[in-house]
Design a protein around this motif. Structure first.
Motif: not given
Length: 395
Positions: A256-274, A280-288
């Motif tokens: 339909g000609g709609c452009e989807i924008l997904l994250p190119r880079d992401v902020v990753v952490a090992r725990e979810f807390k303040a 910051v890593v590229k979207a394709e480089d998220c550590p396991a």
């Protein structure tokens, strides 16, 4: 515009049954947040100024068709009188002799509040007999409760068909803003959709890719789309069972000609807390062993470029785990950019949904958006392209 406004109605000397949403938080018998009450003030003021007698219909909580004392609307009277700057009289029912006597005794300049419509089982069943009982109390019906417009209830749908009907000021503002955003928008149109799960916003995404020119997908939903592209998202929140659906939505967008924008880079952490240690890593480089908790600076810049191109913005949901720093950075930055463009008159921006309003307030951006909808379910169903019974009945 199929629906009428207060300006098109003769209200002088008329009893105006006005459906409002004053389902506000109450603690120890006192209103703790009067925002919803304050937002009905323009409608009530205009009815009074036109010589009308406002008779308020509203629900409160979920009494399930029974009289529950803790869910009476009576404790809201002090907050209503303050917001409306008028004397508010209370009737212990919304139909029958008590309600009729209160309507008959209503003096010019006064407002009547009828008891919780949901004390009657017929309210949520859209019962014709209950609606007829309400209709006997008024000459004109005004719906100012867009937030309840997605429900076909007696006081929102059946009643509207029994009397001359119109939209109140809040409903009018909401419908006008939404029409400007998706009905007949200035293009290009950009939608920002975030949140935890694709599964809860399937209909929304499917409708939007047919209506908008660009679609930013953020939050946990973005992880599902990244996984659908074959990327490893580590321990991130992700609906792996929905990757097939994500692919279908992406294909529908492309067709339909709609452009989807997904994250190119992401902020990753090992725990979810303040303040958690993060990188910051590229979207394709998220550590396991890590989880994606926000979009990165390159992604934010990409969204910023899309905002600069857009003429209309529809926003629903955050771009990351906005509740805690530093994972609120992408949402704050993108919201700030949208607010600046709106302030400069370069962008028509409409936002809605619970998390969205909270995120935009936290970012300090809400005041500059063109319109912020406080109607959660109704706003989402409208974005999904559904007909809202309470709006259709006004036509």
């Amino acid at each position: 515009m199929a629906w009428k406004t207060l300006d098109q109605m003769d209200l002088d000397g008329k009893r105006v049954l006005t459906r409002v949403d004053i389902n506000v938080p109450v603690e120890d018998g006192r209103v703790t947040d009067a925002t919803r009450i304050e937002r009905i003030a323009p409608t009530v003021a205009d009815i009074l100024a036109a010589g009308g007698k406002p008779v308020l219909l509203a629900h409160f909580g979920r009494p399930k068709g029974k009289r529950v004392d803790e869910m009476s609307l009576q404790p809201l009277i002090p907050a209503l009188e303050k917001a409306l700057d008028a004397k508010v009289v209370f009737a212990a029912d919304c139909i029958g002799p008590a309600a009729k006597a209160a309507v008959d005794a209503l003096q010019p300049g006064e407002v009547l509040l009828l008891e919780n419509t949901r004390f009657h089982a017929g309210e949520e069943k859209n019962d014709a007999e209950l609606a007829a009982g309400m209709a006997e109390l008024g000459d004109v019906y005004c719906n100012d409760a867009f937030s309840a417009a997605h429900r076909a209830h007696a006081s929102t749908e059946a009643l509207a068909r029994l009397l001359p009907s119109c939209a109140g000021r809040l409903m009018q503002a909401e419908l006008s803003a939404l029409e400007k955003a998706l009905g007949d928008p200035e293009r290009p149109v950009l939608a920002v959709v975030g949140g935890a799960k694709v599964s809860t916003k399937l209909e929304l995404l499917s409708n939007l890719v047919e209506k908008v020119d660009m679609l930013v997908i953020g939050g946990g939903m973005a992880n599902t789309f990244l996984a659908a592209q074959g990327l490893d998202v580590g321990k991130s929140l992700c609906e792996h069972e929905m990757t097939g659906t994500a692919k279908e939505i992406a294909e529908k967008a492309a067709a339909g000609g709609c452009e989807i924008l997904l994250p190119r880079d992401v902020v990753v952490a090992r725990e979810f807390k303040a303040g958690a240690e993060n990188e910051v890593v590229k979207a394709e480089d998220c550590p396991a062993d890590a989880m994606i908790l926000d979009a990165g600076p390159d992604s934010v810049a990409h969204v910023g470029q899309a905002l600069e191109r857009a003429k209309t913005l529809i926003w629903n949901g955050p771009l990351g785990a906005f509740e805690i720093a530093p994972f609120d950075a992408a949402t704050n930055a993108a919201a700030g950019h949208a607010a600046k463009l709106s302030r400069e008159g370069k962008l028509v921006s409409v936002a809605g949904g619970g998390d969205t309003v909270a995120a935009l307030n936290k970012a300090g951006a809400a005041e500059d958006f063109t319109y912020i909808s406080t109607a959660g379910g109704a706003f989402l169903e409208w974005m999904e392209g559904k007909t809202l019974p309470g709006v259709a009945a006004l036509g």
